[in-house]
Design a protein around this motif. Structure first.
Motif, PDB file in Angstrom:
ATOM      1  N   THR A   3       0.316   5.474  -5.752  1.00  0.00           N
ATOM      2  CA  THR A   3       0.186   5.146  -7.439  1.00  0.00           C
ATOM      3  C   THR A   3       1.565   4.171  -7.535  1.00  0.00           C
ATOM      4  O   THR A   3       2.482   4.106  -6.837  1.00  0.00           O
ATOM      5  N   ILE A   4       1.171   3.021  -8.209  1.00  0.00           N
ATOM      6  CA  ILE A   4       1.930   1.778  -8.517  1.00  0.00           C
ATOM      7  C   ILE A   4       2.433   2.047  -9.850  1.00  0.00           C
ATOM      8  O   ILE A   4       1.756   2.245 -10.879  1.00  0.00           O
ATOM      9  N   GLY A   5       3.675   2.495 -10.246  1.00  0.00           N
ATOM     10  CA  GLY A   5       4.260   2.389 -11.566  1.00  0.00           C
ATOM     11  C   GLY A   5       4.986   0.888 -12.039  1.00  0.00           C
ATOM     12  O   GLY A   5       5.513   0.295 -11.050  1.00  0.00           O
ATOM     13  N   VAL A   6       4.612   0.548 -13.051  1.00  0.00           N
ATOM     14  CA  VAL A   6       5.022  -0.629 -13.892  1.00  0.00           C
ATOM     15  C   VAL A   6       6.198  -0.323 -14.798  1.00  0.00           C
ATOM     16  O   VAL A   6       5.496   0.103 -15.815  1.00  0.00           O
ATOM     17  N   ALA A   7       7.328  -0.516 -14.710  1.00  0.00           N
ATOM     18  CA  ALA A   7       8.299  -0.202 -15.774  1.00  0.00           C
ATOM     19  C   ALA A   7       8.347  -1.729 -16.724  1.00  0.00           C
ATOM     20  O   ALA A   7       9.289  -2.648 -16.230  1.00  0.00           O
ATOM     21  N   GLY A   8       7.934  -1.324 -17.881  1.00  0.00           N
ATOM     22  CA  GLY A   8       7.997  -2.754 -18.808  1.00  0.00           C
ATOM     23  C   GLY A   8       6.725  -3.259 -19.011  1.00  0.00           C
ATOM     24  O   GLY A   8       5.603  -3.388 -18.340  1.00  0.00           O
ATOM     25  N   SER A   9       6.221  -3.189 -20.314  1.00  0.00           N
ATOM     26  CA  SER A   9       4.876  -3.322 -20.782  1.00  0.00           C
ATOM     27  C   SER A   9       4.634  -4.944 -21.566  1.00  0.00           C
ATOM     28  O   SER A   9       3.659  -4.916 -22.217  1.00  0.00           O
ATOM     29  N   ALA A  36      -6.926  -3.871  -8.093  1.00  0.00           N
ATOM     30  CA  ALA A  36      -6.965  -3.644  -6.633  1.00  0.00           C
ATOM     31  C   ALA A  36      -7.247  -2.214  -6.168  1.00  0.00           C
ATOM     32  O   ALA A  36      -7.111  -2.141  -4.729  1.00  0.00           O
ATOM     33  N   GLY A  37      -7.356  -1.488  -7.192  1.00  0.00           N
ATOM     34  CA  GLY A  37      -7.694  -0.097  -6.734  1.00  0.00           C
ATOM     35  C   GLY A  37      -6.687   0.881  -6.444  1.00  0.00           C
ATOM     36  O   GLY A  37      -6.778   2.191  -6.522  1.00  0.00           O
ATOM     37  N   PHE A  38      -5.382   0.377  -7.296  1.00  0.00           N
ATOM     38  CA  PHE A  38      -4.281   1.379  -7.087  1.00  0.00           C
ATOM     39  C   PHE A  38      -4.262   2.343  -8.386  1.00  0.00           C
ATOM     40  O   PHE A  38      -4.502   1.614  -9.326  1.00  0.00           O
ATOM     41  N   PRO A  39      -3.868   3.304  -8.445  1.00  0.00           N
ATOM     42  CA  PRO A  39      -3.744   4.313  -9.604  1.00  0.00           C
ATOM     43  C   PRO A  39      -2.469   3.712 -10.014  1.00  0.00           C
ATOM     44  O   PRO A  39      -1.375   3.494  -9.663  1.00  0.00           O
ATOM     45  N   THR A  40      -2.189   3.432 -11.494  1.00  0.00           N
ATOM     46  CA  THR A  40      -1.317   2.540 -12.125  1.00  0.00           C
ATOM     47  C   THR A  40      -0.626   3.119 -13.251  1.00  0.00           C
ATOM     48  O   THR A  40      -1.399   3.566 -14.265  1.00  0.00           O
ATOM     49  N   ILE A  41       0.411   3.417 -13.415  1.00  0.00           N
ATOM     50  CA  ILE A  41       1.277   4.039 -14.677  1.00  0.00           C
ATOM     51  C   ILE A  41       2.069   2.847 -15.079  1.00  0.00           C
ATOM     52  O   ILE A  41       2.748   2.338 -14.614  1.00  0.00           O
ATOM     53  N   ILE A  42       1.950   2.808 -16.549  1.00  0.00           N
ATOM     54  CA  ILE A  42       2.584   1.662 -17.166  1.00  0.00           C
ATOM     55  C   ILE A  42       3.506   2.417 -18.038  1.00  0.00           C
ATOM     56  O   ILE A  42       3.131   3.336 -19.016  1.00  0.00           O
TER      57      ILE A  42
END
Length: 291
Positions: free
Chosen positions: A6-12, A26-32
């Motif tokens: 899971t890739i987290g992105v901090a900042g929207s 790219a197929g990664f579970p993603t948390i914004i």
């Protein structure tokens, strides 16, 4: 096939949303994550708008878009970042603010989680020192707009382990990006050239040499750039350019990196670029580039 982390992105903001598009596509579970839940949710709306254009252009089907978006979660709760194997920070260029974010993330994420900063001007080593895991910390500077540009500047801090850098490099390639290795130096490769160059373009406007659209036309036609400096500044956000100037000039003391007065006046007038529909140029929509 092994499952993706899971890739987290901090900042929207514009950059965070673009990175989330890259990861989810790219197929990664993603948390914004954003401290403001509404801003995080707006990022997912911007993602949907971007992918809707991809469907219109025949690049994706609606079923594919639905599958991509099913991997995306928006949150205003930092604790939701706990499952992430990589967290990419994409907030504004202030060392102390980034440091506080990573301190909070360090208390939440598992010991194997990699931290990365999308900073374009600040020291990776200095940010990493505030993270609680400077051996598992890398610089990952995506080019704007991240959802269209492939290049990522990858920078190890002084204490980044070889294993951590290799893991981050491999994830970057799995995301479909093209990493290049740089040292932890002010501006890395791109912004070392780009911040002063964009300031030079602003000064041409300031001095009445040419109108913004004419400067862009000249640069694109003669130098072959896909986007002119005034368009790029409006995409970056003029308030962001101010912070880039302050960060780069603060460490390099290069006169061309100092903030032009016109730029500060435009920020004061809330002419920030695409996100306010008016900067050096005017826009019909505040949607992210490519949407």
């Amino acid at each position: 096939m092994t499952s993706k982390i899971t890739i987290g992105v901090a900042g929207s903001g514009t950059m965070g949303t673009g990175i989330a598009i890259v990861a989810a596509r790219a197929g990664f579970p993603t948390i914004i994550y954003d401290v403001d839940q509404a801003r995080a949710e707006n990022a997912t709306a911007q993602m949907k708008a971007f992918f809707a254009k991809s469907v219109q252009r025949g690049k994706l089907t609606q079923d594919q878009v639905d599958e991509i978006m099913s991997r995306v979660k928006a949150t205003g709760d930092i604790k939701a970042m706990a499952p992430c194997g990589l967290v990419i920070e994409a907030i504004f260029e202030e060392l102390e603010v980034k440091g506080r974010l990573f301190t909070a993330l360090d208390a939440i994420c598992g010991p194997d989680t990699l931290f990365a900063s999308n900073t374009s001007t600040l020291s990776i080593t200095e940010i990493a020192a505030k993270s609680g895991r400077d051996d598992r910390f890398v610089g990952m500077h995506f080019c704007l707009p991240a959802q269209l540009m492939k290049l990522v500047e990858m920078s190890p801090g002084l204490n980044t382990s070889a294993d951590s850098f290799e893991r981050a490099w491999n994830i970057c390639e799995e995301m479909g990006q093209r990493p290049v290795k740089t040292q932890d130096a002010p501006g890395f490769i791109l912004n070392y050239f780009l911040v002063p160059f964009n300031n030079d373009a602003i000064r041409l406007v300031e001095e009445g040499v040419a109108e913004p659209a004419e400067i862009d036309k000249a640069i694109k036609e003669a130098l072959g750039y896909a986007m002119g400096p005034m368009e790029l500044l409006d995409l970056i956000g003029l308030d962001t350019q101010v912070m880039l100037c302050e960060a780069l000039h603060g460490v390099m003391h290069e006169p061309r990196a100092s903030c032009p007065p016109l730029l500060r006046r435009m920020v004061a007038a809330r002419r920030l670029g695409r996100k306010t529909k008016r900067g050096f140029l005017s826009y019909d929509t505040a949607a992210i580039f490519g949407a």
